[in-house]
Design a protein around this motif. Structure first.
Motif, short mmCIF file in Angstrom:
data_model
loop_
_atom_site.label_atom_id
_atom_site.label_comp_id
_atom_site.label_asym_id
_atom_site.label_seq_id
_atom_site.Cartn_x
_atom_site.Cartn_y
_atom_site.Cartn_z
N LEU A 237 31.97 -2.22 47.38
CA LEU A 237 31.83 -0.88 47.27
C LEU A 237 30.37 -0.58 48.63
O LEU A 237 30.02 -0.21 49.66
CB LEU A 237 31.90 -0.50 46.14
CG LEU A 237 33.01 0.49 45.50
CD1 LEU A 237 32.82 0.46 44.27
CD2 LEU A 237 34.18 1.32 46.68
N LEU A 238 29.49 -1.73 47.96
CA LEU A 238 28.26 -1.53 48.48
C LEU A 238 28.26 -2.19 49.97
O LEU A 238 27.96 -1.90 50.73
CB LEU A 238 27.66 -2.79 47.89
CG LEU A 238 26.29 -3.00 48.02
CD1 LEU A 238 24.66 -1.69 47.42
CD2 LEU A 238 24.71 -4.17 47.27
N VAL A 239 28.66 -2.95 50.63
CA VAL A 239 28.74 -3.84 51.87
C VAL A 239 29.19 -2.60 52.82
O VAL A 239 28.11 -2.23 53.99
CB VAL A 239 29.72 -5.22 51.94
CG1 VAL A 239 29.86 -5.64 53.18
CG2 VAL A 239 29.08 -6.07 51.48
N PRO A 240 29.96 -1.92 52.64
CA PRO A 240 30.62 -0.76 53.47
C PRO A 240 29.61 0.61 53.90
O PRO A 240 29.51 1.20 54.90
CB PRO A 240 32.46 -0.50 53.07
CG PRO A 240 32.53 -1.34 52.50
CD PRO A 240 31.86 -2.11 52.09
N LEU A 241 29.11 0.42 52.24
CA LEU A 241 28.01 1.67 51.89
C LEU A 241 27.08 1.09 53.14
O LEU A 241 26.65 2.14 53.84
CB LEU A 241 28.18 2.44 51.25
CG LEU A 241 29.22 2.80 50.08
CD1 LEU A 241 28.58 3.46 49.21
CD2 LEU A 241 29.24 4.01 50.27
N LEU A 242 26.53 0.25 52.10
CA LEU A 242 25.08 0.09 53.39
C LEU A 242 25.38 -0.03 54.88
O LEU A 242 24.78 0.36 56.22
CB LEU A 242 24.83 -1.98 52.82
CG LEU A 242 24.30 -1.45 52.20
CD1 LEU A 242 24.18 -3.34 51.21
CD2 LEU A 242 22.80 -1.67 51.92
N GLY A 243 26.94 -0.57 55.43
CA GLY A 243 27.21 -0.30 57.24
C GLY A 243 27.30 0.94 57.25
O GLY A 243 26.89 1.20 58.28
N TRP A 244 28.16 1.59 57.29
CA TRP A 244 27.90 3.20 57.23
C TRP A 244 26.72 4.05 56.94
O TRP A 244 26.51 4.44 57.96
CB TRP A 244 29.03 3.71 55.77
CG TRP A 244 29.34 5.51 56.13
CD1 TRP A 244 28.20 6.16 57.37
CD2 TRP A 244 29.67 5.85 54.86
NE1 TRP A 244 29.36 6.99 57.12
CE2 TRP A 244 29.65 8.21 56.01
CE3 TRP A 244 30.46 6.34 54.38
CZ2 TRP A 244 30.92 8.40 55.34
CZ3 TRP A 244 31.11 7.31 53.84
CH2 TRP A 244 30.99 8.04 54.20
N LEU A 245 25.26 3.49 55.87
CA LEU A 245 24.36 3.50 56.18
C LEU A 245 23.36 3.30 57.23
O LEU A 245 22.73 4.10 58.28
CB LEU A 245 23.29 3.20 54.87
CG LEU A 245 23.46 4.77 53.72
CD1 LEU A 245 23.14 3.67 52.34
CD2 LEU A 245 22.69 6.03 53.67
N ASN A 246 23.98 2.02 58.13
CA ASN A 246 23.05 1.55 58.75
C ASN A 246 23.67 2.10 60.01
O ASN A 246 22.36 2.43 61.49
CB ASN A 246 23.42 0.09 59.24
CG ASN A 246 22.25 -0.71 60.20
OD1 ASN A 246 23.53 -1.20 60.73
ND2 ASN A 246 21.57 -1.14 59.67
N ALA A 247 25.04 2.35 60.14
CA ALA A 247 25.15 3.53 61.34
C ALA A 247 24.47 4.36 61.48
O ALA A 247 24.67 4.93 62.37
CB ALA A 247 26.09 2.89 61.20
N SER A 248 24.60 5.30 60.45
CA SER A 248 24.08 6.78 60.83
C SER A 248 23.01 6.70 61.07
O SER A 248 22.36 7.71 61.58
CB SER A 248 24.76 7.24 59.28
OG SER A 248 25.61 7.67 59.16
N GLY A 249 22.13 5.52 60.78
CA GLY A 249 20.49 5.72 61.09
C GLY A 249 20.57 5.04 62.20
O GLY A 249 19.62 5.59 62.67
N ARG A 250 21.28 4.42 63.18
CA ARG A 250 21.10 4.39 64.49
C ARG A 250 21.91 5.85 65.02
O ARG A 250 22.10 5.30 65.96
CB ARG A 250 22.72 3.29 64.56
CG ARG A 250 21.45 1.91 63.90
CD ARG A 250 22.82 0.56 63.62
NE ARG A 250 22.75 -0.90 63.77
CZ ARG A 250 21.97 -1.58 64.28
NH1 ARG A 250 22.00 -1.17 65.59
NH2 ARG A 250 21.76 -3.13 63.05
N GLY A 251 22.76 6.33 64.94
CA GLY A 251 23.17 7.27 65.05
C GLY A 251 24.41 7.16 65.40
O GLY A 251 25.04 8.28 66.49
#
Length: 182
Positions: free
Chosen positions: A106-120
């Motif tokens: 759960l954590l790995v894809p959520l962190l990836g999603w947060l990272n992608a969103s933070g990059r716009g």
């Protein structure tokens, strides 16, 4: 010597149900694809808009998050086959590794999603349906790329431990544990 009156104990517990096996192997295949793409894709720090392998990585990651979330609901709803592991230490290690893998899945894809969103970046489920932004562009979400990568490596280590345990059960203990998930 066995006689008709001898009680035989099965060494292999009952198999997991079809849905559990389907979720397990779907996640396994998606993880193989995800880790392969993750190592082959260009450095994400230099990418302005996800395309090519980076877009595939984001799309597969979002699909993996959804499938694993449904799998978690299924795990809670159904009764798993009981463990016939008499050694408490091994049973504890199995629970610890499985629990760690579940948290990291759960954590790995959520962190990836947060990272992608933070990059716009626009995150799409399986590359098709747009998902909501979890962070704004240029927020702290963009700084979570290293956390995403590090937690993915930790997940890979736990997956390796999981596979090692299955091999030990198959070859060392000869208890056909793998048959539960096939």
């Amino acid at each position: 010597m066995y006689t008709p009156d001898t009680i035989r104990f099965r060494r292999t517990p009952a198999r997991y149900d079809v849905a559990s096996r389907l979720f397990h192997w779907s996640c396994a295949l998606l993880l193989v694809a995800q880790f392969s793409i993750g190592w082959l894709m260009p450095d994400a720090d230099s990418v302005k808009t996800p395309s090519g392998l980076v877009a595939w990585h984001v799309g597969i990651g979002s699909a993996l998050l959804v499938i694993f979330s449904v799998r978690l609901v299924w795990v809670v709803m159904r009764k798993a086959p009981g463990s016939d592991e008499p050694r408490m230490v091994l049973r504890f290690l199995a629970v610890a590794v499985h629990s760690s893998m579940y948290v990291l899945m759960l954590l790995v894809p959520l962190l990836g999603w947060l990272n992608a969103s933070g990059r716009g970046w626009v995150v799409r489920l399986a590359g098709i349906w747009r998902l909501p932004e979890l962070a704004t562009a240029n927020s702290t979400g963009a700084a979570l790329g290293e956390w995403h990568s590090t937690s993915a490596i930790v997940l890979l280590i736990f997956i390796g431990l999981h596979i090692f345990a299955v091999v030990v059960h198959q070859i060392g203990f000869r208890d056909s544990l793998l048959g539960r998930m096939l």
